[in-house]
Motif scaffolding. Structure first.
Motif, PDB file in Angstrom:
ATOM      1  N   SER A   1       0.850  -1.196   0.000  1.00  0.00           N
ATOM      2  CA  SER A   1       0.000   0.000   0.000  1.00  0.00           C
ATOM      3  C   SER A   1       0.883   1.243   0.000  1.00  0.00           C
ATOM      4  O   SER A   1       1.945   1.267   0.609  1.00  0.00           O
ATOM      5  CB  SER A   1      -0.911  -0.002   1.222  1.00  0.00           C
ATOM      6  OG  SER A   1      -0.127   0.071   2.392  1.00  0.00           O
ATOM      7  N   PRO A   2       0.485   2.288  -0.694  1.00  0.00           N
ATOM      8  CA  PRO A   2       1.284   3.518  -0.734  1.00  0.00           C
ATOM      9  C   PRO A   2       1.285   4.203   0.634  1.00  0.00           C
ATOM     10  O   PRO A   2       0.329   4.121   1.383  1.00  0.00           O
ATOM     11  CB  PRO A   2       0.598   4.381  -1.773  1.00  0.00           C
ATOM     12  CG  PRO A   2      -0.804   3.870  -1.839  1.00  0.00           C
ATOM     13  CD  PRO A   2      -0.732   2.401  -1.492  1.00  0.00           C
ATOM     14  N   VAL A   3       2.401   4.863   0.913  1.00  0.00           N
ATOM     15  CA  VAL A   3       2.544   5.589   2.175  1.00  0.00           C
ATOM     16  C   VAL A   3       1.779   6.903   2.052  1.00  0.00           C
ATOM     17  O   VAL A   3       1.977   7.658   1.104  1.00  0.00           O
ATOM     18  CB  VAL A   3       4.041   5.869   2.460  1.00  0.00           C
ATOM     19  CG1 VAL A   3       4.189   6.681   3.731  1.00  0.00           C
ATOM     20  CG2 VAL A   3       4.817   4.584   2.523  1.00  0.00           C
ATOM     21  N   PRO A   4       0.889   7.164   3.006  1.00  0.00           N
ATOM     22  CA  PRO A   4       0.118   8.416   2.905  1.00  0.00           C
ATOM     23  C   PRO A   4       1.035   9.611   3.159  1.00  0.00           C
ATOM     24  O   PRO A   4       1.890   9.609   4.023  1.00  0.00           O
ATOM     25  CB  PRO A   4      -0.938   8.288   3.991  1.00  0.00           C
ATOM     26  CG  PRO A   4      -0.387   7.305   4.967  1.00  0.00           C
ATOM     27  CD  PRO A   4       0.505   6.379   4.179  1.00  0.00           C
ATOM     28  N   ARG A   5       0.851  10.627   2.361  1.00  0.00           N
ATOM     29  CA  ARG A   5       1.622  11.857   2.504  1.00  0.00           C
ATOM     30  C   ARG A   5       0.909  12.799   3.466  1.00  0.00           C
ATOM     31  O   ARG A   5      -0.317  12.841   3.502  1.00  0.00           O
ATOM     32  CB  ARG A   5       1.784  12.557   1.155  1.00  0.00           C
ATOM     33  CG  ARG A   5       2.637  11.791   0.216  1.00  0.00           C
ATOM     34  CD  ARG A   5       2.866  12.604  -1.017  1.00  0.00           C
ATOM     35  NE  ARG A   5       3.709  11.843  -1.941  1.00  0.00           N
ATOM     36  CZ  ARG A   5       4.170  12.313  -3.061  1.00  0.00           C
ATOM     37  NH1 ARG A   5       3.842  13.537  -3.433  1.00  0.00           N
ATOM     38  NH2 ARG A   5       4.921  11.578  -3.836  1.00  0.00           N
ATOM     39  N   PRO A   6       1.710  13.568   4.231  1.00  0.00           N
ATOM     40  CA  PRO A   6       1.056  14.546   5.117  1.00  0.00           C
ATOM     41  C   PRO A   6       0.411  15.641   4.268  1.00  0.00           C
ATOM     42  O   PRO A   6       0.855  15.936   3.166  1.00  0.00           O
ATOM     43  CB  PRO A   6       2.209  15.110   5.954  1.00  0.00           C
ATOM     44  CG  PRO A   6       3.442  14.793   5.190  1.00  0.00           C
ATOM     45  CD  PRO A   6       3.137  13.578   4.358  1.00  0.00           C
ATOM     46  N   PRO A   7      -0.662  16.207   4.757  1.00  0.00           N
ATOM     47  CA  PRO A   7      -1.327  17.258   3.979  1.00  0.00           C
ATOM     48  C   PRO A   7      -0.393  18.447   3.780  1.00  0.00           C
ATOM     49  O   PRO A   7       0.336  18.844   4.677  1.00  0.00           O
ATOM     50  CB  PRO A   7      -2.535  17.653   4.824  1.00  0.00           C
ATOM     51  CG  PRO A   7      -2.234  17.163   6.194  1.00  0.00           C
ATOM     52  CD  PRO A   7      -1.293  16.007   6.054  1.00  0.00           C
ATOM     53  N   GLN A   8      -0.413  18.971   2.579  1.00  0.00           N
ATOM     54  CA  GLN A   8       0.434  20.119   2.265  1.00  0.00           C
ATOM     55  C   GLN A   8      -0.238  21.392   2.757  1.00  0.00           C
ATOM     56  O   GLN A   8      -1.443  21.563   2.599  1.00  0.00           O
ATOM     57  CB  GLN A   8       0.684  20.214   0.768  1.00  0.00           C
ATOM     58  CG  GLN A   8       1.515  19.075   0.238  1.00  0.00           C
ATOM     59  CD  GLN A   8       1.766  19.222  -1.252  1.00  0.00           C
ATOM     60  OE1 GLN A   8       1.167  20.061  -1.902  1.00  0.00           O
ATOM     61  NE2 GLN A   8       2.641  18.385  -1.782  1.00  0.00           N
ATOM     62  N   GLU A   9       0.633  22.247   3.364  1.00  0.00           N
ATOM     63  CA  GLU A   9       0.094  23.505   3.857  1.00  0.00           C
ATOM     64  C   GLU A   9       0.029  24.497   2.708  1.00  0.00           C
ATOM     65  O   GLU A   9       0.962  24.610   1.921  1.00  0.00           O
ATOM     66  CB  GLU A   9       0.993  24.071   4.960  1.00  0.00           C
ATOM     67  CG  GLU A   9       1.028  23.215   6.190  1.00  0.00           C
ATOM     68  CD  GLU A   9       1.926  23.812   7.264  1.00  0.00           C
ATOM     69  OE1 GLU A   9       2.205  25.021   7.195  1.00  0.00           O
ATOM     70  OE2 GLU A   9       2.333  23.065   8.144  1.00  0.00           O
ATOM     71  N   THR A  10      -1.047  25.189   2.636  1.00  0.00           N
ATOM     72  CA  THR A  10      -1.167  26.220   1.610  1.00  0.00           C
ATOM     73  C   THR A  10      -0.658  27.526   2.187  1.00  0.00           C
ATOM     74  O   THR A  10      -0.895  27.835   3.357  1.00  0.00           O
ATOM     75  CB  THR A  10      -2.634  26.383   1.165  1.00  0.00           C
ATOM     76  OG1 THR A  10      -3.409  26.681   2.327  1.00  0.00           O
ATOM     77  CG2 THR A  10      -3.150  25.124   0.505  1.00  0.00           C
ATOM     78  N   PRO A  11       0.109  28.278   1.411  1.00  0.00           N
ATOM     79  CA  PRO A  11       0.621  29.546   1.943  1.00  0.00           C
ATOM     80  C   PRO A  11      -0.533  30.487   2.256  1.00  0.00           C
ATOM     81  O   PRO A  11      -1.481  30.614   1.480  1.00  0.00           O
ATOM     82  CB  PRO A  11       1.501  30.086   0.830  1.00  0.00           C
ATOM     83  CG  PRO A  11       1.117  29.338  -0.402  1.00  0.00           C
ATOM     84  CD  PRO A  11       0.490  28.044   0.035  1.00  0.00           C
ATOM     85  N   SER A  12      -0.447  31.080   3.429  1.00  0.00           N
ATOM     86  CA  SER A  12      -1.524  31.997   3.820  1.00  0.00           C
ATOM     87  C   SER A  12      -1.309  33.340   3.132  1.00  0.00           C
ATOM     88  O   SER A  12      -0.198  33.736   2.831  1.00  0.00           O
ATOM     89  CB  SER A  12      -1.533  32.180   5.343  1.00  0.00           C
ATOM     90  OG  SER A  12      -0.297  32.711   5.760  1.00  0.00           O
TER      91      SER A  12
END
Length: 100
Positions: free
Chosen positions: A2-13
């Motif tokens: 199974s693929p390793v889940p990636r952490p959610p990417q932060e969107t620049p504020s």
């Protein structure tokens, strides 16, 4: 596998909007004005600073001297004993009859 889940990417504020009435200081395009010098106060400060610096140098030289005197005496004592032992050995070898 199974693929390793990636952490959610932060969107620049988005940058905060500037508050009205508060402005950032902008660098001046003009050279700074003449510096006012209080010569008597600056001279007193210079003399005081030089006095402290010379005091520290004097203190450091005194400490080095206090260390150097016993170190020199110990070295002279050992050197003298070594030289005396060498001379005694040399004299002892001169007085020994040769085996030939």
């Amino acid at each position: 596998v199974s693929p390793v889940p990636r952490p959610p990417q932060e969107t620049p504020s988005a940058p905060e909007p500037a508050r009205p009435g508060i402005t950032e200081q902008e660098p001046s395009l003009h050279p700074p004005g003449p510096i006012t010098v209080q010569s008597q106060e600056d001279f007193k400060l210079l003399i005081r600073s030089l006095g402290k610096a010379l005091g520290y140098v004097w203190l450091g030289c005194g400490i080095l001297l206090l260390i150097a005197i016993p170190a020199t005496l110990i070295w002279l004592d050992r050197y003298g004993r070594e030289t005396a032992t060498r001379e005694d050995r040399h004299e002892h070898d001169k007085n020994r009859p040769s085996a030939t």
